[in-house]
Each structure stands twice: as structure tokens, then as C-alpha cells.
Design an enzyme around this catalytic site. Structure first.
Site, short mmCIF file in Angstrom:
data_model
loop_
_atom_site.label_atom_id
_atom_site.label_comp_id
_atom_site.label_asym_id
_atom_site.label_seq_id
_atom_site.Cartn_x
_atom_site.Cartn_y
_atom_site.Cartn_z
N CYS A 185 -12.14 34.03 -9.68
CA CYS A 185 -11.10 33.47 -8.78
C CYS A 185 -9.85 34.05 -9.16
O CYS A 185 -9.18 34.18 -10.18
CB CYS A 185 -11.00 32.02 -9.31
SG CYS A 185 -9.90 31.08 -7.69
N GLY B 83 -18.06 36.50 4.78
CA GLY B 83 -17.71 36.82 6.13
C GLY B 83 -19.00 36.39 6.85
O GLY B 83 -19.22 36.71 8.40
C1 LIG Z 1 -10.55 27.98 1.00
C2 LIG Z 1 -11.39 28.67 0.31
C3 LIG Z 1 -11.27 28.02 -1.33
C4 LIG Z 1 -12.30 28.94 -2.10
N1 LIG Z 1 -12.49 28.26 -3.13
C5 LIG Z 1 -13.27 28.86 -4.09
C6 LIG Z 1 -13.65 28.45 -5.48
O1 LIG Z 1 -13.36 27.21 -5.68
N2 LIG Z 1 -14.65 28.92 -6.17
C7 LIG Z 1 -15.21 30.27 -5.99
O2 LIG Z 1 -16.21 30.83 -6.76
N3 LIG Z 1 -15.17 30.73 -4.61
C8 LIG Z 1 -14.22 30.11 -4.09
N4 LIG Z 1 -13.79 30.78 -2.64
C9 LIG Z 1 -14.64 32.06 -2.36
C10 LIG Z 1 -15.80 31.93 -1.45
O3 LIG Z 1 -16.85 30.94 -2.15
C11 LIG Z 1 -16.34 32.99 -0.94
O4 LIG Z 1 -16.93 33.69 -2.16
C12 LIG Z 1 -15.51 33.85 -0.17
O5 LIG Z 1 -14.74 33.10 0.63
C13 LIG Z 1 -16.15 35.02 0.57
O6 LIG Z 1 -17.18 34.52 1.57
P1 LIG Z 1 -16.86 33.97 3.14
O7 LIG Z 1 -16.06 35.36 3.63
O8 LIG Z 1 -17.82 33.48 3.76
O9 LIG Z 1 -15.88 33.12 2.92
C14 LIG Z 1 -13.02 30.02 -1.65
C15 LIG Z 1 -12.89 30.61 -0.35
C16 LIG Z 1 -12.05 29.86 0.54
C17 LIG Z 1 -12.07 30.29 1.85
#
Ligand SMILES: Cc1cc2nc3c(=O)[nH]c(=O)nc-3n(C[C@H](O)[C@H](O)[C@H](O)COP(=O)(O)O)c2cc1C
Ligand SMILES: Cc1cc2nc3c(=O)[nH]c(=O)nc-3n(C[C@H](O)[C@H](O)[C@H](O)COP(=O)(O)OP(=O)(O)OC[C@H]3O[C@@H](n4cnc5c(N)ncnc54)[C@H](O)[C@@H]3O)c2cc1C
Ligand SMILES: Cc1cc2nc3c(=O)[nH]c(=O)nc-3n(C[C@H](O)[C@H](O)[C@H](O)COP(=O)(O)OP(=O)(O)OC[C@H]3O[C@@H](n4cnc5c(N)ncnc54)[C@H](O)[C@@H]3O)c2cc1C
Ligand SMILES: Cc1cc2nc3c(=O)[nH]c(=O)nc-3n(C[C@H](O)[C@H](O)[C@H](O)COP(=O)(O)O)c2cc1C
Ligand code: FES
Ligand code: FES
Lengths: 259, 304, 304, 259
Positions: free
Chosen positions: C129, C242
């Protein structure tokens, strides 16, 4: 920064048959510079979606610059919603045009598949002035339902032979079913082709067999259309060549279609 | 209003250039009067020997961006100097020549060739092109970066700009290595290694399998890297990555870039670089800035 | 048609889950019958002590994506176990609990707390994170990754999934370190560190200054990293980055991911995860696949 | 997966004055569930641009779900092009509504700035049923040129006082110029406000000064609108609270407007 990026007005955007449209653009400043086989690179949206411009052969350049297009995806769907009076960002004309037939040529055979017919109306507009030329169009389409504006080809004195996959119009089958309609002579016949690669590959064989000269108008996904990004290269017997700058028109015998 | 910036001994009338590989100067198409307005021009990377590039398909659209795997198709140093450089020089805009060697010796030979050339302003070392099948890029290794930049500095009579890859754990470390080795400037970012799979054929869309991601999609990552590097090194930074408009370019300048490069945007809107120059002037006027230096690095980072 | 996949001893009915931090289970809003169709649920990362999160503005739109700097606002392990876990359990979908400690000791205490909890399927270690002001993330350091994963494996009775950051030079190296340390699975990618500057105020838009870039913008980079990791490790990979549609998810599965997570898409189209499940089934039908295993890693990489 | 994501039909999308529109959606399934102060989260495009949905207070929920909006950027401009018969992806109703005044309340003062007037028509629709209540609207706008549909407020028996920045309508100046029009009594008066933060901050002071109870409908950029992403948090005296889930309506005295 290219001289030829302009914002023009849409004159009309007519739906000719399901998914096929004819876009008419008021583009006086470039009208006279356009040669058969060249294309325009259109921005279909002011936003980022789709991200690239979209390339389209110039279909006719008499009073307006006309584009004959098929709505296949997001960009062409956006185009299909354009109305009279809208503005459109036009890059072009760009690309290497068809080499016009020399004095020894008596028969011009245009072999088109689907939307590949687009560059041939402007070609016949130019060639009809040469009364000694016999213009023939071998056209292969999916189905007769797609009624292309053959009228204009007829008005240009073009002999037309049609084949459709479902036989709903003309001969049933692919365009090669129409090869027997022409009596090619290596010295006096030239072939121009545009369409899907598999079709053009067949035309290439046919030309080789009868040792005919010919040219092919090719396609590749494009970014700049100015020869800048080197992204639209295809294989030729002379190495990679850009479709936007070295092409889209290539010597039929030099293109390697197996990609 | 003073827009001029310096990198090493080189001076540029304004901070806007075009990114390497995105500006092919085709005389028959370009309006020279407009091109003359650029602060600098960076032609496509030149290698020692001619390269025919990667097999098609070489580019593909992605959400708010694109992938490219051109493979640095170029005529080689001699071919470039003989056939392309003259027309670039004719434009009269400062030239930054981007070079890439496949080993130290090739870099050395490239440096010597361009030392013998007149009328160029600086050399950009492409340490980061991801499309040559290298396992590790020079720009991913601080030692290699330091070694190569030092060697280039010892040979080149022109200012040396090190161009970095974003595919690293700590961009600051690489930038520092380049600066310590004597780099006169740092440019970033190059593209992120990426790929798109055609689910119909289950093959990678690009002939080279992987390619480089560029365009607005990567801009927020680029702005952050430029900010990190600009506050780490003292030499000028050339910022790039997804710049489409003046607003975008301003983010990079405010973050600390002394120059900005417009890349992928050239394909969508060839006039983007000029619109960026105009927009920067307008912003400076509105904000009563007389010198671009007031803008560069003007970020309020209290909350950093 | 068999869609079930395993990670360590845990089995999931289908390969589609939601990414941590993007699925807040608000009973009053969600249709439980639909939620039940998910292969797994990964709640927002839980820390040892409650965190109030970062100051506003916490999110901002970017081209085809977004930045977030939430700062892992969460009720802490005890609060989560007491007040949130029960309602998650009620859903009846396998739970993968994401945990993050600010040091090894906190990770250890978190592991022990969740060991004492029944009815969860696996633990995901958030090693990546980017919003906690760390200089270096655990997931940027192979040794730290190995050390922490080994320690967690020695304590946890549940399968351990290591979640990686894309802000690294070589994702394969980190994945290998996690696997060698005994990780039962690898999940990637987390967000790219990034920023957006408001040119009017010349401040970073986010209260935390930098944030994490997610959404379709990063997909091509994510697919490539998942491909690299899947061909490097033997343990199952959870791919994300994504994914908006089934077509997107298929790219990750074909690249070698055994599961996919839908994240940011949930904000734009809350039904995306279900549409992804349906689309995968349809694709398998069309391609006459009986088992998801035929799809996983089915990429034709002759040109790799 | 939320129960409340639906595709509905647009009934009308009327332009009321430059940049201000009224979108009417046929949303029977949710119509009856909507409470004053709640909002709908609309997808303005099927594509990725803009990327987020856009939140809008429900302006009225009698026959249709109505939204009163100002075209300020890409998303609202896209909305302004919607036509009767178009479909729209609606998430909602979501959010914590206004707490309706208790039996001891005799005067309801709604203080709105600009588009902040949106949640108050539906509030007055509900409160007008209570004959013992005096409804007052203090409205601050940029200029009289923006003629808001005050007619409906009048029909609901709302007393209206207007101030405009340029004085072209009502009093010249900000909405605080209108505070003297009301005789607030801590026991019987309640204040509801919605508008730009600086304006609501002034209202907060005013309420504090007269120790009035009140609520504020707040704004923050939103992603999910379901309390899932924790992205729309604002500062309150009780710590960070999400505008979409804990709000948008908050106790006026608990919001910290200095962000
Ligand atoms: C608003 C938000 C909060 C997130 N919070 C966490 C989190 O608490 N722990 C974590 O491992 N990843 C967190 N992520 C990352 C997502 O789990 C994911 O790995 C990342 O967004 C890429 O995938 P995506 O493009 O489909 O969102 C967060 C992402 C977003 C957008
Ligand atoms: C030199 C040239 C001239 C062309 N002339 C015409 C013309 O006159 N009329 C016409 O209808 N089309 C023409 N095309 C094809 C046209 O550019 C594509 O159909 C168009 O770009 C599709 O955009 P889209 O967003 O609608 O579809 P997309 O969503 O981009 O793609 C839909 C389908 O079209 C294919 N496609 C996308 N871009 C291209 C491309 N550049 N070339 C070939 N296929 C592509 C995709 O692979 C996909 O299968 C020409 C292409 C080139 C290169
Ligand atoms: C709970 C809630 C209820 C709302 N109700 C209404 C309403 O009834 N009518 C109405 O016209 N507007 C309302 N808004 C504001 C509306 O959501 C924004 O105007 C809209 O999102 C702007 O989108 P855009 O793409 O047109 O503009 P953008 O291009 O996104 O932005 C244009 C300008 O609007 C600002 N903005 C963007 N998103 C928001 C947001 N979520 N809140 C506040 N400002 C924003 C931007 O900072 C920028 O200055 C409400 C907002 C919230 C949070
Ligand atoms: C088609 C294409 C070709 C490129 N070729 C080169 C190159 O030869 N040398 C180089 O250093 N960078 C090259 N780049 C990278 C760009 O110079 C730039 O660093 C990167 O694209 C990010 O900027 P942008 O998002 O504005 O394009 C290329 C980029 C593209 C899109
Ligand atoms: S599209 Fe850029 S070179 Fe052809
Ligand atoms: S917008 Fe996601 S929690 Fe409010």
C-alpha cells in the site's frame, strides 16, 4: 504542425444501408490536392475515446471530400452520429496514391472486397477521362443487402461484376469467382485491389499467374498517419514499409500478406 | 516574458520540445514556420547500425493511451547524419539527438560520430528503451547508469541528457546516479512495459509481444516521478508522459521540470506542441509571471 | 463447466473476486443473492489499530482511471472482527482477509488475531500500500518480502497470499521471493504511485500529496506483470488492474492468472464482477472449454 | 450488485436557462423510496470519459425522478445532450436524508446558494403537508438571468427571499444579506443549507450565533457513492465522514468547512 490539419464542416452524413455511411465534408482547401488512393485521418471524438484518429480512403473529391465507411466500432459509430454543420478535424490528404496506368494500358481491373471499394470511385472519376481505357470492377461483398452505390461507377462507364458470399446478388462466392470475367493481357492489363488481406492475397496469386502488373491498397492500425511513429509498418519484399507514408498503395507483388 | 531555459551550455527559446520517436519530420507534410516555434526537437533514437525494427503489429490503442513496439527502426548513425540531419538542421530549431547503443562500445562510437557533427545542441542517452529484448535496461541499474553517463561525458563535447525508464523501484536513485556521473540534464519518463492480449487468438497483439505504454493514461505516474526527480537533482529535468494540453504541461513545470516534451499527443493532435507553448504563455500572463523560472518548481508542497 | 480454482487449501467456486478496498459491503444497499455469486470477497485492508485515514481530497479522476489516497481507513483488527466480519460471513462467500502491519510485530499480532477467527479462507498480505508515507515498501524489497512472508507462514493456519506493488524494477524477483518464502499465492497489481497537480492552486489535488493510480489506464502494465509473474512462480496468481469487462478479465486469465479481482470498476459499474463471471462462462462455452484450467495460462507466446 | 442500480428512460431534459437543466427520469421502482436530501449517482457516458459517475440531489420525486443540474464540465455537458427516450444508468437513491423537523419546530429556513437549491424542492414537497410549518427560502445566486423555477416553491407555500451577486434580482450581495429577513427562535426554527462551502460556513456561524439547530447538504468528489471506497470523506467534529453514506446531509454544527 502539418500544413494539412484542418477543421472542416460536415455537409451530410448519409446512411446508405445498414452500417454503411457516406460522409460529405466541405474541404475546399485540400480538395484539389487529393489523388486516388490517398486517405484522410479523421478525429472521431474531441476526447480520448477512441484515442487514435481513424484513417479513411477518399471516396470522391469532386465538390466535397467524401468518405464511404462502415460502422464497425466506436470511432465509426461516433462518425455515424455526425450531422450537417458539425465540425470535424481532418488530417490529410496523406499517403502514396495509385500509380495511374501508362499509355500502353488498355484495361483497368479494380478488385474490391467489402468496404475496400472505397478508393475506386475516385480512381474511376479520374480514369474515365481516358476514353481508351476499359474500366472493370470485380466486387465481392457479404450480401446483396449491402447495396453499394454502383450507380456512380456505372456513370463512370465501369463494367461491374458482383459476387456475394450468400449469392443474394451476383455470383455466389468470393471475388475470385469473378476472375474468369476478364481476359487479362500482361501488356495491356493492370490490376488495382483493396480489401481484406486474404482476398488481396488471392488477387496477388492471380496477378502472378498471369504476370500482371498491379497495386494493392493496404490497411494497418495507425497512430500518426504522417510517417512519424513508424507504427503502421507491414511486411514487403523490400522490408517493413509504413502504410501511411510508403503506402497505403503498394506494388501488388511486393506486399507480404501472411501477417 | 522570458521563456528561455538552459541545459548545460545549451539554450532553448522556450521549454517545449517533442519526445523522441513521436516527431518524424516529413518535409512534404510539415509547416516549417510552425515547427520553428518549438523550443527544441528530439528526433527518433539513433543506433550505431541501421535497425529495421520489430515485426507488425507495432502499435495498439489502450484506454487513454497506446502501446508501441517499434524496435527503434532507424537508418543508423551514418545514415541519419547523411540523409536526415541536414533537413532537421534546416528547420533552425535546437536539436537534441537521442542515441542508444546495445553495449558501451556502441555508445562510445555513437558519441564520437556525433562529436564530429556541427549544429546540434545536446545528446540524449536513451537508457530506457524497453523494446530491444534486453533482460535489464541500463536505466534500471544505478551502477550501469553511472558508468555509461560518465563515459559519455568524458567523450562528448555536447551537453548530455540521461533519459530514464519508469520501470524502476526508485527513480530518484537512478537520477542521482546520472547526475553524479555528470549528466547535464535528466529526461523522463519513457514508456511502461506493458502488453495487450487478443482474447480471440490468445496471442499478444504486438509482434514484439510486449510494448511501451504511453499517453494520458500514464500522466499521473509521470508527474509524480518528475516531482521526485526534480527535488532530488540540481540539473534541469525534461518532463514528459501523457502531455496533451498546456494544462498537462503546466503540471510538469510546476512539479519542477525545466522543459516538457510532447509525445504521443502528436499523433492525435499534431498541433499539440504549439498549443502547449501558447497555453504556457497565457498562464504566465494570467499569473503575472515574467520569467519561466517563476513557474518551474513552483508547487506548494506543504502537504508533501 | 468447472470454474473452481484453488489457492493452497482454499477452494473458490469461480475465479472472480473483488479487489481490496473497492468493495464496501453495505447491507442496506447490496443484493445478497447477487453478491453470493462471487468466487471470493476481499474486504478492505485491516491494520492492527484503527486508522482514520488521510485528509480530503482522497480521490481524483484521471484519464481512464483514478488516484486514491484513502490511507487505509479501517476500524482495526478487533473492530473489524467484532463489527464487520460477522456480516461478511453471513454472505457465505469465501473471505480473503487483507492485512497490513506497519512493522513485523504488527503483522505478527494481526496473524495471531485472524488465526483465532473461524470462517475465513485465506489471508492476503498487503505488502504494497503506497499511501502510508513509507520510504520503501516491503514489496519493493525481495529480502523484506521473503522475511515477512516466511514469518506469516510460520504463524498462520490459513493460506497466505502476497500482494505486490507494481512500483518495482523486477516484479518477477519479488514474486519469486514470496514463493520461496512459502506464499500460497501471489496477487497483483496494487496501484502505481502517482499525483495530479491543480494548476490553479499549484498544489497536489490529494490531501496526502501522492496517491495510487488504478483503473483501465494501468491495465496493459498489469497484464504484462501478471504474465511475467505467472510464468515465474508455480503458485496461483490473482490478477488485477483495470478490469472493467469479461474481455479484460480474460486477458489476465489467458496470461496465467488463476483468479482475477475487479477493483475500481466497482465504482463505475457495481455489477461489473457479475458481468465478468458471466462473460468468462460465455467465452468458455464458445471455445468449448470444460474447465477453467484450459483457459488459465492459455496464451500463445511463440513471439514472446 | 447493489439493489439500486437501474437502467431507466429519460422522459425529458429541459433547458431552463443558460447552463441550467432539468432532467426527468422514469424511475417508478425507486420513486417511492426517495427521501429529501438523498441523491442519485448517474453514469453520464457508457465509455470511460468521464471516468466516474456524477452525483445529483433528487430535485423532485412525484411522478418522475427529477434532477436540476448545471452544466459545468464534461459529465454535465453529456447529460445536457440527453433526449427523451434515451436510457440512463442510475445508482440510487443513496445517502442520508434531511432529518424532518420535530413537532416543536414552527419555522423551516432553507438557505441555498446557486445549484444548492436542488434538494429543497423535494423537501418542501414533503413539508408542505405540515400546515403548522412556515417554510422560508433564502436564495443566493450569481445573477437574475438564471431564473430558477421558483414557481414550484411558491406553489408549496414557501416564502422566498432572493439575493444576487450583481443585484439584478432581489438584494445585491450574498445570501447572508438576507439573514435579517428571518426572526430565528432556537426552539422553533431549524435551518437547512446547501451550496458552496464558503456560503455554508457563513450559515454555520449564523446558526451558532442564534444557537439554531440545522443541517447542511455537503459535496465532495465521489467514486462509488455506496460507502465502499471511503473516497468522499470530509472533516467533521466527529472525524472524517463520507459524504455519500454518512451524508450528504450532516448536522450543520459538526461540519468543518475549512477544506
Ligand atoms: C479506492 C481504492 C482503495 C484501495 N484500497 C486498497 C486496500 O485497502 N488494500 C489493498 O491491498 N489494495 C487497495 N486498493 C488497490 C486495489 O485493490 C487494486 O489492487 C488496484 O486498484 C488495481 O486494480 P483496479 O485497477 O481494478 O482497481 C485500493 C484501490 C482503490 C481504487
Ligand atoms: C489507409 C486506410 C484506409 C481505410 N479506408 C477505409 C474506408 O474508406 N472506409 C472504411 O469504412 N474503413 C476504412 N479503413 C478502415 C478503418 O480505418 C477502420 O474500420 C476504423 O479505423 C475502425 O475504427 P472503429 O473505432 O470504428 O473500430 P475499432 O473499434 O477501432 O475496431 C473495430 C474493428 O476494426 C478493426 N480496425 C481498427 N482500426 C483499423 C485500421 N486502421 N485498419 C483496419 N482495420 C482496423 C479492428 O481491428 C477491429 O476489428 C481504412 C483503413 C486504412 C488503414
Ligand atoms: C451529493 C451531491 C449532490 C449534488 N447535487 C447536484 C445537483 O443537484 N445539481 C448539480 O448541478 N450538481 C450537483 N452536484 C455537483 C455535481 O455532482 C458536479 O457538478 C458534477 O459532478 C460535475 O461534473 P462535470 O463532469 O460536469 O464537471 P467536472 O469536469 O467533473 O468538474 C467541473 C467542476 O465541477 C467540480 N466538481 C466535480 N465533481 C464534483 C462533485 N462531486 N461535487 C462538487 N463539485 C464537483 C470540479 O471540481 C470542477 O470545478 C452534487 C454533488 C454532490 C456530491
Ligand atoms: C511510437 C513511439 C515511439 C517512441 N520511440 C522512442 C524512441 O525512439 N526513443 C525514446 O527515447 N523514446 C521513445 N518513445 C517514448 C517517448 O519519447 C516518451 O518518452 C513516452 O512516449 C512518454 O511520453 P508521451 O506519453 O507523451 O508519449 C516513443 C514513444 C512512442 C509512442
Ligand atoms: S501511422 Fe505513424 S508511421 Fe504510419
Ligand atoms: S464515494 Fe465511495 S465512499 Fe463515498
Amino acid at each position: 504542425m502539418p500544413k494539412l490539419q484542418n477543421i472542416f464542416k460536415v455537409i451530410s452524413n448519409e446512411k446508405l444501408c445498414p452500417k454503411f455511411y457516406r460522409l460529405c465534408i466541405d474541404a475546399k482547401p485540400i480538395l484539389k490536392d487529393i489523388l486516388p488512393g490517398q486517405f484522410v485521418h479523421l478525429r472521431t471524438s474531441n476526447g480520448l475515446e477512441p484515442f487514435f484518429r481513424r484513417p479513411f480512403s477518399v471516396y470522391r473529391a469532386v465538390k466535397y471530400v467524401e468518405v464511404f465507411y462502415e460502422a464497425v466500432g466506436l470511432g465509426t459509430q461516433q462518425m455515424s452520429r455526425m450531422k450537417k454543420g458539425d465540425t470535424i478535424d481532418v488530417l490529410g490528404p496523406v499517403g502514396t496514391p495509385f500509380t495511374l496506368p501508362g499509355p500502353d494500358i488498355k484495361e483497368v481491373v479494380m478488385i474490391a472486397g467489402g468496404i475496400g471499394i472505397a478508393p475506386f470511385l475516385i480512381l474511376s472519376d479520374v480514369l474515365k477521362k481516358r476514353k481508351d481505357l476499359q474500366l472493370t470492377l470485380l466486387y465481392g461483398g457479404r450480401t446483396g443487402g449491402h447495396v453499394y452505390p454502383m450507380k456512380e461507377f456505372k456513370q463512370n462507364g465501369v463494367r461491374i461484376h458482383i459476387a456475394t458470399d450468400d449469392g443474394s446478388r451476383g455470383v455466389k462466392g468470393r471475388v475470385n469467382k469473378l476472375f474468369d470475367r476478364i481476359k487479362p493481357d500482361p501488356k495491356t492489363t493492370i490490376v488495382y485491389t483493396c480489401g481484406p488481406n486474404p482476398m488481396m492475397a488471392v488477387v496477388q496469386e492471380f496477378a502472378k499467374k498471369h504476370s500482371l502488373k498491379g497495386e494493392a491498397a493496404c490497411e494497418e492500425v495507425m497512430a500518426c498517419a504522417l510517417g512519424a511513429c513508424l507504427g503502421c509498418s507491414i511486411r514487403t519484399t523490400k522490408g517493413f514499409k509504413t502504410v501511411c507514408y510508403d503506402g497505403p498503395v503498394f506494388n501488388l507483388n511486393e506486399v507480404i500478406f501472411d501477417h | 516574458m522570458n521563456l528561455s531555459v538552459k541545459i548545460g551550455s545549451a539554450t532553448f527559446n522556450n521549454p517545449v520540445t517533442v519526445a523522441s520517436g513521436t516527431f518524424g519530420h516529413a518535409e512534404k507534410y510539415y509547416d516549417l514556420e510552425e515547427v520553428k516555434k518549438l523550443g527544441a526537437i528530439v528526433p527518433k533514437t539513433v543506433t550505431l547500425y541501421a535497425q529495421e525494427g520489430n515485426p507488425p503489429q507495432r502499435i495498439v490503442e489502450t484506454p487513454s493511451g497506446m502501446l508501441n513496439a517499434i524496435g527503434i527502426e532507424n537508418p543508423g548513425a551514418d545514415g541519419f547524419i547523411k540523409n536526415k540531419l541536414p533537413s532537421f538542421k534546416k528547420i533552425g530549431v535546437p536539436l537534441i539527438i537521442s542515441i542508444l547503443g546495445h553495449n558501451d562500445d556502441q555508445f562510445e562510437q555513437l558519441a564520437k560520430k556525433f562529436n564530429d557533427v556541427e549544429g546540434i545542441s545536446a545528446i540524449e542517452l536513451n537508457l530506457s528503451c524497453p523494446n530491444l529484448g534486453h533482460k535489464v535496461l541500463v536505466a534500471q541499474d544505478p551502477q550501469a547508469t553511472h558508468r555509461l553517463v560518465s563515459k559519455m561525458k568524458s567523450i562528448l563535447r555536447y551537453p548530455v541528457i540521461a533519459k530514464l525508464s519508469p520501470d524502476v523501484t526508485d527513480i530518484k536513485e537512478i537520477a542521482k546516479a546520472a547526475e553524479d556521473a555528470g549528466a547535464d540534464g535528466i529526461s523522463l519518463i519513457n514508456t511502461f512495459t506493458a502488453m495487450v492480449i487478443d482474447v480471440k487468438t490468445r496471442r499478444s497483439v504486438l509482434g514484439n509481444f510486449t510494448g511501451g505504454l504511453s499517453g494520458p493514461a500514464i500522466r499521473p505516474a509521470a508527474v509524480r516521478m518528475v516531482y521526485d526527480v526534480a527535488k532530488t537533482v540540481k540539473v534541469p529535468v525534461i518532463g514528459m508522459g501523457g502531455i496533451m494540453t498546456a494544462q498537462d504541461a503546466l503540471q510538469f513545470l510546476i512539479a519542477g521540470a525545466s522543459m516538457v516534451a510532447v509525445g504521443t499527443a502528436n499523433f492525435v493532435n499534431p498541433r499539440a506542441p504549439l498549443e502547449v507553448i501558447e497555453g504556457i504563455k497565457e498562464y504566465m500572463r494570467e499569473n503575472k509571471m515574467k520569467d519561466i523560472k517563476e513557474l518551474i518548481g513552483s508547487i506548494n508542497n506543504k502537504n508533501a
